[in-house]
Write a protein that holds these residues in place. Structure first.
Motif, PDB file in Angstrom:
ATOM      1  N   LEU A   1      -3.011   4.061   8.033  1.00 45.37           N
ATOM      2  CA  LEU A   1      -3.177   3.801   6.605  1.00 45.37           C
ATOM      3  C   LEU A   1      -1.866   3.217   6.087  1.00 45.37           C
ATOM      4  O   LEU A   1      -0.820   3.824   6.251  1.00 45.37           O
ATOM      5  CB  LEU A   1      -3.484   5.132   5.919  1.00 45.37           C
ATOM      6  N   TYR A   2      -1.899   2.029   5.482  1.00 48.06           N
ATOM      7  CA  TYR A   2      -0.658   1.419   4.994  1.00 48.06           C
ATOM      8  C   TYR A   2      -0.685   1.272   3.471  1.00 48.06           C
ATOM      9  O   TYR A   2      -0.013   1.978   2.759  1.00 48.06           O
ATOM     10  CB  TYR A   2      -0.424   0.088   5.702  1.00 48.06           C
ATOM     11  N   CYS A   3      -1.537   0.381   2.954  1.00 49.10           N
ATOM     12  CA  CYS A   3      -1.508   0.169   1.493  1.00 49.10           C
ATOM     13  C   CYS A   3      -2.387   1.170   0.753  1.00 49.10           C
ATOM     14  O   CYS A   3      -2.146   1.470  -0.401  1.00 49.10           O
ATOM     15  CB  CYS A   3      -1.909  -1.257   1.138  1.00 49.10           C
ATOM     16  N   ALA A   4      -3.417   1.661   1.435  1.00 54.90           N
ATOM     17  CA  ALA A   4      -4.353   2.652   0.882  1.00 54.90           C
ATOM     18  C   ALA A   4      -5.126   2.155  -0.337  1.00 54.90           C
ATOM     19  O   ALA A   4      -5.819   2.926  -0.989  1.00 54.90           O
ATOM     20  CB  ALA A   4      -3.643   3.979   0.569  1.00 54.90           C
ATOM     21  N   ILE A   5      -4.981   0.866  -0.692  1.00 56.02           N
ATOM     22  CA  ILE A   5      -5.733   0.365  -1.854  1.00 56.02           C
ATOM     23  C   ILE A   5      -6.635  -0.811  -1.463  1.00 56.02           C
ATOM     24  O   ILE A   5      -7.104  -1.559  -2.316  1.00 56.02           O
ATOM     25  CB  ILE A   5      -4.801  -0.024  -3.025  1.00 56.02           C
ATOM     26  N   GLY A   6      -6.848  -0.990  -0.156  1.00 53.79           N
ATOM     27  CA  GLY A   6      -7.854  -1.959   0.268  1.00 53.79           C
ATOM     28  C   GLY A   6      -7.402  -3.388   0.431  1.00 53.79           C
ATOM     29  O   GLY A   6      -8.223  -4.272   0.620  1.00 53.79           O
ATOM     30  N   ILE A   7      -6.103  -3.648   0.380  1.00 53.06           N
ATOM     31  CA  ILE A   7      -5.715  -5.047   0.507  1.00 53.06           C
ATOM     32  C   ILE A   7      -5.109  -5.428   1.865  1.00 53.06           C
ATOM     33  O   ILE A   7      -5.076  -6.580   2.222  1.00 53.06           O
ATOM     34  CB  ILE A   7      -4.771  -5.512  -0.620  1.00 53.06           C
ATOM     35  N   CYS A   8      -4.639  -4.436   2.659  1.00 51.16           N
ATOM     36  CA  CYS A   8      -3.906  -4.807   3.871  1.00 51.16           C
ATOM     37  C   CYS A   8      -4.780  -4.882   5.119  1.00 51.16           C
ATOM     38  O   CYS A   8      -4.408  -5.518   6.089  1.00 51.16           O
ATOM     39  CB  CYS A   8      -2.727  -3.878   4.108  1.00 51.16           C
ATOM     40  N   PHE A   9      -5.921  -4.255   5.125  1.00 44.58           N
ATOM     41  CA  PHE A   9      -6.852  -4.297   6.264  1.00 44.58           C
ATOM     42  C   PHE A   9      -6.266  -3.713   7.548  1.00 44.58           C
ATOM     43  O   PHE A   9      -6.661  -4.075   8.648  1.00 44.58           O
ATOM     44  CB  PHE A   9      -7.362  -5.721   6.516  1.00 44.58           C
ATOM     45  N   ASP A  10      -5.278  -2.840   7.419  1.00 43.91           N
ATOM     46  CA  ASP A  10      -4.702  -2.233   8.614  1.00 43.91           C
ATOM     47  C   ASP A  10      -5.468  -0.995   9.054  1.00 43.91           C
ATOM     48  O   ASP A  10      -5.426  -0.613  10.203  1.00 43.91           O
ATOM     49  CB  ASP A  10      -3.226  -1.871   8.372  1.00 43.91           C
ATOM     50  N   CYS A  11      -6.169  -0.342   8.138  1.00 41.80           N
ATOM     51  CA  CYS A  11      -6.807   0.931   8.461  1.00 41.80           C
ATOM     52  C   CYS A  11      -8.250   0.742   8.934  1.00 41.80           C
ATOM     53  O   CYS A  11      -9.036   1.672   8.875  1.00 41.80           O
ATOM     54  CB  CYS A  11      -6.774   1.867   7.255  1.00 41.80           C
ATOM     55  N   VAL A  12      -8.589  -0.466   9.402  1.00 44.74           N
ATOM     56  CA  VAL A  12      -9.996  -0.695   9.739  1.00 44.74           C
ATOM     57  C   VAL A  12     -10.410   0.098  10.978  1.00 44.74           C
ATOM     58  O   VAL A  12      -9.642   0.277  11.908  1.00 44.74           O
ATOM     59  CB  VAL A  12     -10.320  -2.194   9.926  1.00 44.74           C
ATOM     60  N   MET A  13     -11.631   0.599  10.941  1.00 41.15           N
ATOM     61  CA  MET A  13     -12.194   1.399  12.038  1.00 41.15           C
ATOM     62  C   MET A  13     -13.623   0.922  12.284  1.00 41.15           C
ATOM     63  O   MET A  13     -14.165   0.141  11.506  1.00 41.15           O
ATOM     64  CB  MET A  13     -12.195   2.880  11.662  1.00 41.15           C
ATOM     65  N   THR A  14     -14.204   1.395  13.367  1.00 45.72           N
ATOM     66  CA  THR A  14     -15.613   1.102  13.613  1.00 45.72           C
ATOM     67  C   THR A  14     -16.428   2.241  13.018  1.00 45.72           C
ATOM     68  O   THR A  14     -16.303   3.382  13.445  1.00 45.72           O
ATOM     69  CB  THR A  14     -15.876   0.951  15.118  1.00 45.72           C
ATOM     70  N   ILE A  15     -17.197   1.926  12.002  1.00 40.12           N
ATOM     71  CA  ILE A  15     -17.949   2.961  11.291  1.00 40.12           C
ATOM     72  C   ILE A  15     -19.438   2.674  11.416  1.00 40.12           C
ATOM     73  O   ILE A  15     -19.885   1.567  11.067  1.00 40.12           O
ATOM     74  CB  ILE A  15     -17.498   3.050   9.816  1.00 40.12           C
TER      75      ILE A  15
END
Lengths: 115, 490, 486
Positions: free
Chosen positions: A69-83
């Motif tokens: 988790l980096y920006c936590a506000i939806g702009i960095c796309f680093d926290c993407v997972m397969t859901i």
């Protein structure tokens, strides 16, 4: 600076949720990498996972480095997972549902492509 | 004062290719480029589809369907306009240059333009598509080895992600793809390494002419003298030509494109359907195109087009429904009424050379265009006859349009010779004749016991040679057609 | 009477809420689109509706102000057509707003649009900044105040500006051990000497309170210090930090030391979300003190008539300024729509314009104090990632420059920098500055990474099911619900 040799304390409960002054929603279960974990309605996927102490949410496709988790506000796309079998879903912007299946994504992830 | 023997106007893939081939011949060349928004090179899927494009696949078939829906052409005309044989020859020859060009440019420029042998698949959704595909299959002008008819099962095996709701697919082997940006970058960098001067962010304001010959160009900052000007200004070519007093029938034709997020390798072939085409590039994005619109120099995107392209892509490859769109954008093809490039000199103006009007096939035709222009300037024998591509009066007044074109596959009546092993008596001949007689679409035949063969005339719209062969095989003979594997009727 | 077309407000933070309140007051239909499930933006972000929180902690002044605005919002909210959990993916063909939610998309043909999309933390690349456990201060704050989950146990906070201090206090409050705040600058507000005009902003009092609290929490605040490197394998476990040059913040390598930490919170100022105004064709200019900004008139109208830009999404200023700007835009839009007279508008404007005026010097100094100093460009090493999405390392950019790349766009084409899903938000500002410095060019010459739709993720399936909000269904909110069933 505080004492520079200060070691990081371990949290015994293994639950990073703040308890005081908060009543959460209904307790539900989500599956993360095949293991069932506790979550609460209203939580983001990132929150439910970070609450277990796990912070690496995927590895990158070129150098296989861990990301979280980096920006936590939806702009960095680093926290993407397969859901639920769809790769590249932002864990910080997706809210948990009972029975949701979440995987730590490796690279571009695996798609179910057959019609 | 700056000068060069040759000034190439325009730094898209054509301009870069021209500069490269000229520099390769040791001729001083300067490329002047103003990177305009919407240049076609940056809105291309990078398909190299000489066969596909010639017979109206790619954007052609999509546009054709749209025209039918708008009531501009009758609904029963399944076959989109096809390009003349001269175009196909040019495209095939240019396409054949790519494998060695990939090595050559990688060595010179250090850039890999990601040449991939993918083949092109035309998906047949309905009977109309099948009716369109049948004659193409029967009369492939480049040999049977370049074209396969895949059953739905065969298609599923090679492309598991494609919809099951298809009647089959036509595969064009030899129709491949590249990365269009990398191709143009590698041409430009290789040209630079070979001594070409590259001037970017500089607009050519006009071509200077004195007593019937070129003297140079005027840019936003200075005058540059030269002997030759190559007009490779893409959709803007007519504006450049006008400054030298030349009317060019080149106009912008917008194409909108959708690009997906990067995906693992999922689609190996380029896919063409009647509502979109798709190609997965090396870095994983799937590129989905495209519209054919005359809206001047407007490089916007429209919700309706994006809606149709995405719906079309999902129809072909259903899992794309869940895939994210990374970007949508548009580019301006340098359109011509007859869809043929405009190449070479014009009468009455010495030193002026066209390299424009490439419409949908600039990426594919860039190497041969570059080579040809360099040969013209160097006074060499040309690698391919240029006459069909010159700016003629007919082309100028627009009397040739794609509706009047001579089709590559115009002949419906075809003749084929099939060799038949295992016929031992006149009884066998009668058997074969009976079977041939029962096949709809076979119009005439002669069966010869002595020659072990049958000469069969048939209507290509109704039956395929393979069906005939299969029917004979079913009788217990071994039928084979060496000619079916070559061009018949051309 | 002519039917007034709804004004589309994008973003439900303080600026968007301010605009919506004024529009409703003037009886102008207002359609509001917001990504979050509940309005408030980042600064007034609320916990999920399923959570019940006790007012355990005393409200600070920021939260108090948020409450006032929220109370006003509650009075008008039933008249606002709010599409929450919905992203605007693009503005096409002048004023076609394309939005997406839950697997469908829609289009609104607007006459007036108020863009209030806020800002995000300015990225500063350094070795290890991509490790799990390294976050932005805004992210940390918003995460703890909505999710009530600790993002780590032992934190180091680095960057510049007052947000570092309040973040440290919030972390301390929930039981995270904050080792230090590394403030790259030595900003005037920490000395207690505040400009008189700033009293209006309540800013001085906020800072004074936060500093006092920090002292009580025993958290060291080190000036002219910053983070040099984050270490760890699967996540951050320690941090190297040290002093920086007071003028340009160049790291002084002989001062470096290492400390254990499993959470790093970074806050080097903010960058406005300008993707939508870029797509809409609004003019952006560069100012040396504040960077790229949207050109607007006093009424918040951009160079595209009918398109307004307000709040941090236009120019960083914080929540109070954002709210005033939103209100001004709302009033002007109402006037444009013919709902109020010019005279009335003039009256309504006055209060907000004068408040804005009083914040002017504060706004300039906050932008200047937190502006990125070029010494920080010495932090990344050759192998440090500068583009997080496409995994472009610093040396790739240098190679591109050697190969003749003269602007951001050509670096992008050669390296894929900025071509990933974040669309350059996390690389363009730092690498733009690096190119300016290395090539001795102006920011205008270096250019920006063009914004391309969609600016937020949308699936092919959603676009394939695009509906026209006005034509197909009377209420676009119904459209969203209907879309879920398609």
């Amino acid at each position: 600076m505080k004492d520079t040799n200060h070691t990081i304390k371990t949290i015994s409960s293994n639950d990073y949720r703040i308890q005081e002054g908060i009543a959460r929603g209904t307790e539900i279960e989500i599956i993360v990498d095949g293991k069932s974990i506790k979550a609460y309605e209203g939580e983001s996927v990132a929150a439910s996972i970070l609450a277990t102490g796990k912070r690496s949410l995927r590895t990158t496709s070129k150098s296989y480095e861990p990301r979280g988790l980096y920006c936590a506000i939806g702009i960095c796309f680093d926290c993407v997972m397969t859901i639920d079998n769809i790769p590249n879903i932002r864990a910080c912007q997706t809210f948990v549902r009972n029975g949701m299946i979440i995987e730590t994504q490796q690279g571009e992830g695996k798609w179910r492509v057959e019609p | 004062m700056k000068n060069a023997d040759v000034i190439v106007v325009g730094g898209g893939v054509i301009g870069c290719a021209v500069a490269y081939y000229i520099a390769k011949k040791g001729i001083p060349v300067m490329l002047v480029d103003e990177p305009k928004r919407g240049r076609a090179t940056s809105a291309s899927a990078g398909g190299l589809w000489p066969l596909g494009e010639s017979i109206g696949l790619g954007c052609g078939v999509i546009f054709h369907k749209a025209m039918i829906e708008k009531g501009l052409i009758p609904p029963d005309s399944h076959v989109p306009p096809q390009l003349p044989k001269t175009f196909l020859d040019f495209a095939i020859q240019s396409n054949a240059m790519f494998p060695s060009l990939a090595i050559e440019l990688r060595e010179t420029s250090g850039i890999d333009f990601e040449y991939e042998e993918t083949s092109l698949l035309f998906l047949m959704y309905d009977e109309g598509d099948v009716a369109f595909a049948k004659p193409l299959y029967a009369n492939c002008p480049c040999g049977r080895s370049r074209i396969d008819w895949l059953t739905p099962n065969e298609l599923r095996k090679v492309e598991p992600a494609i919809t099951h709701n298809v009647l089959g697919a036509l595969r064009f082997n030899g129709d491949n793809q590249v990365n269009p940006y990398a191709l143009s970058d590698s041409f430009r960098e290789a040209a630079r390494k070979l001594g070409a001067q590259i001037i970017t962010h500089t607009e050519v304001k006009g071509i200077k002419v004195s007593s019937g010959r070129i003297t140079g160009v005027e840019t936003t900052t200075e005058f540059i003298g030269c002997k030759y000007v190559v007009n490779a200004a893409g959709a803007w070519a007519a504006q450049i030509a006008k400054t030298a007093g030349i009317e060019l029938p080149v106009y912008p034709v917008r194409g909108q494109i959708v690009g997906t997020e990067a995906l693992p390798d999922i689609i190996s072939a380029c896919i063409s359907t009647n509502d979109c085409y798709l190609a997965q590039k090396k870095h994983g994005e799937i590129i989905i195109g495209s519209t054919t619109e005359e809206v001047g120099f407007n490089v916007g995107v429209t919700p309706s087009a994006i809606k149709e392209l995405t719906a079309g892509a999902i129809r072909a490859v259903p899992f794309l429904e869940w895939v994210k769109v990374k970007r949508v954008w548009s580019g301006l093809r340098p359109g011509t009424a007859d869809e043929m490039p405009i190449l070479g000199s014009v009468s009455g103006l010495e030193g002026y050379i066209n390299a424009c009007g490439h419409f949908r096939t600039g990426i594919l035709n860039s190497p041969l265009t570059g080579l040809l222009i360099s040969e013209i300037i160097n006074g060499e024998k040309l690698s391919i006859p240029i006459e069909p591509f010159l700016l003629s009066d007919e082309r100028l007044n627009g009397s040739i349009t794609s509706n009047h074109k001579v089709s590559v596959f115009s002949q419906e009546q075809q003749t084929i010779i099939i060799s038949i092993k295992g016929m031992t008596c006149e009884g066998c001949v009668t058997n074969v004749k009976k079977t041939l007689n029962s096949l709809q679409g076979v119009t005439k035949f002669e069966v010869s016991l002595g020659d072990h063969q049958a000469k069969i005339s048939y209507n290509a719209k109704e039956i395929l040679p393979d069906t005939v062969i299969a029917a004979i095989d079913e009788l217990g003979y071994k039928a084979h057609s060496p000619l079916a594997a070559k061009c018949i009727g051309l | 009477m002519k039917k007034i077309k709804p004004v589309v407000v994008i973003g439900a933070g303080p600026a968007g809420m301010g605009a919506a309140i004024e529009l409703v007051k003037a009886d102008v239909p207002c359609m509001m689109i917001d990504e979050a499930p509940r309005p408030g933006g980042q600064v007034y972000r609320q916990p999920p509706t399923k959570f019940q929180t006790q007012e355990k902690y005393k409200l600070n002044s920021e939260q108090k102000r948020g409450k006032d605005l929220y109370t006003q919002w509650l009075e008008v909210k039933d008249k606002v057509n709010l599409l929450s959990s919905t992203s605007v993916v693009g503005i096409w063909n002048e004023k076609e707003v394309i939005y997406s939610s839950e697997g469908i998309s829609g289009i609104i043909e607007a006459e007036q649009i108020i863009i209030a999309t806020g800002a995000y933390e300015r990225p500063v690349p350094f070795p290890g900044w991509t490790l799990p456990g390294v976050m932005t201060v805004g992210g940390v704050k918003s995460f703890i105040k909505t999710m009530f989950v600790k993002p780590g146990k032992q934190a180091v906070i680095a960057g510049t500006g007052p947000l570092l201090i309040s973040t440290a206090n919030r972390l301390h409050e929930i039981g995270v051990n904050v080792m230090a705040i590394l403030e790259a600058g030595n900003p005037p507000w920490t000395s207690g000497a505040f400009s008189k005009e700033w009293q209006e902003v309540d800013f001085a009092q906020d800072i004074a309170n936060d500093l006092e609290e920090l002292k009580g929490n025993n958290i060291p605040l080190l000036f002219n210090h910053t983070i040099f490197e984050a270490h760890g394998k699967s996540e951050v476990t320690s941090v190297t930090y040290g002093e920086v040059d007071a003028k340009d913040w160049k790291p002084l390598n002989d001062t470096k030391r290492t400390i254990n930490a499993d959470l790093v919170a970074l806050g080097f100022g903010f960058v406005s979300n300008t993707e939508l105004s870029m797509l809409a064709g609004c003019r952006h200019d560069f100012h040396p003190g504040i960077g790229w900004y949207i050109v607007r008139n006093e009424m918040m109208e951009t160079t595209v008539p009918g398109i307004f830009s307000v709040g941090d999404g236009a120019l960083i200023g914080g929540a109070i300024i954002a709210e005033q700007e939103g209100r001004i835009a709302g009033i002007k839009a109402a006037q444009n729509a013919g709902a109020i007279t010019a005279g009335d508008a003039e009256k309504y404007f006055e209060k907000h314009l004068s408040r804005l005026h009083s914040f002017k010097s504060f706004r300039i100094s906050i932008n200047e104090a937190t502006a990125m100093r070029k010494g920080l460009l010495y932090l990344p090493k050759v192998e440090t990632l500068v583009c997080r999405c496409e995994e472009v390392v610093f040396s790739d950019v240098n190679t591109a420059i050697k190969e003749g790349a003269g602007d951001l766009q050509s670096v992008k084409l050669l390296t894929r920098l900025g071509m990933g899903p974040c669309q350059g938000r996390n690389c363009a500002s730092s690498m733009g500055m690096y190119l300016c410095e290395t090539l001795k060019k102006t920011p205008e010459q270096i250019g920006r990474i063009n914004s391309r739709p969609p600016v937020k993720p949308v699936t092919l399936g959603a676009l394939a099911k695009m509906i026209n909000a006005e034509e197909e269904l009377s209420n676009p909110f119904d459209a969203i619900t209907a879309g879920g069933r398609i």
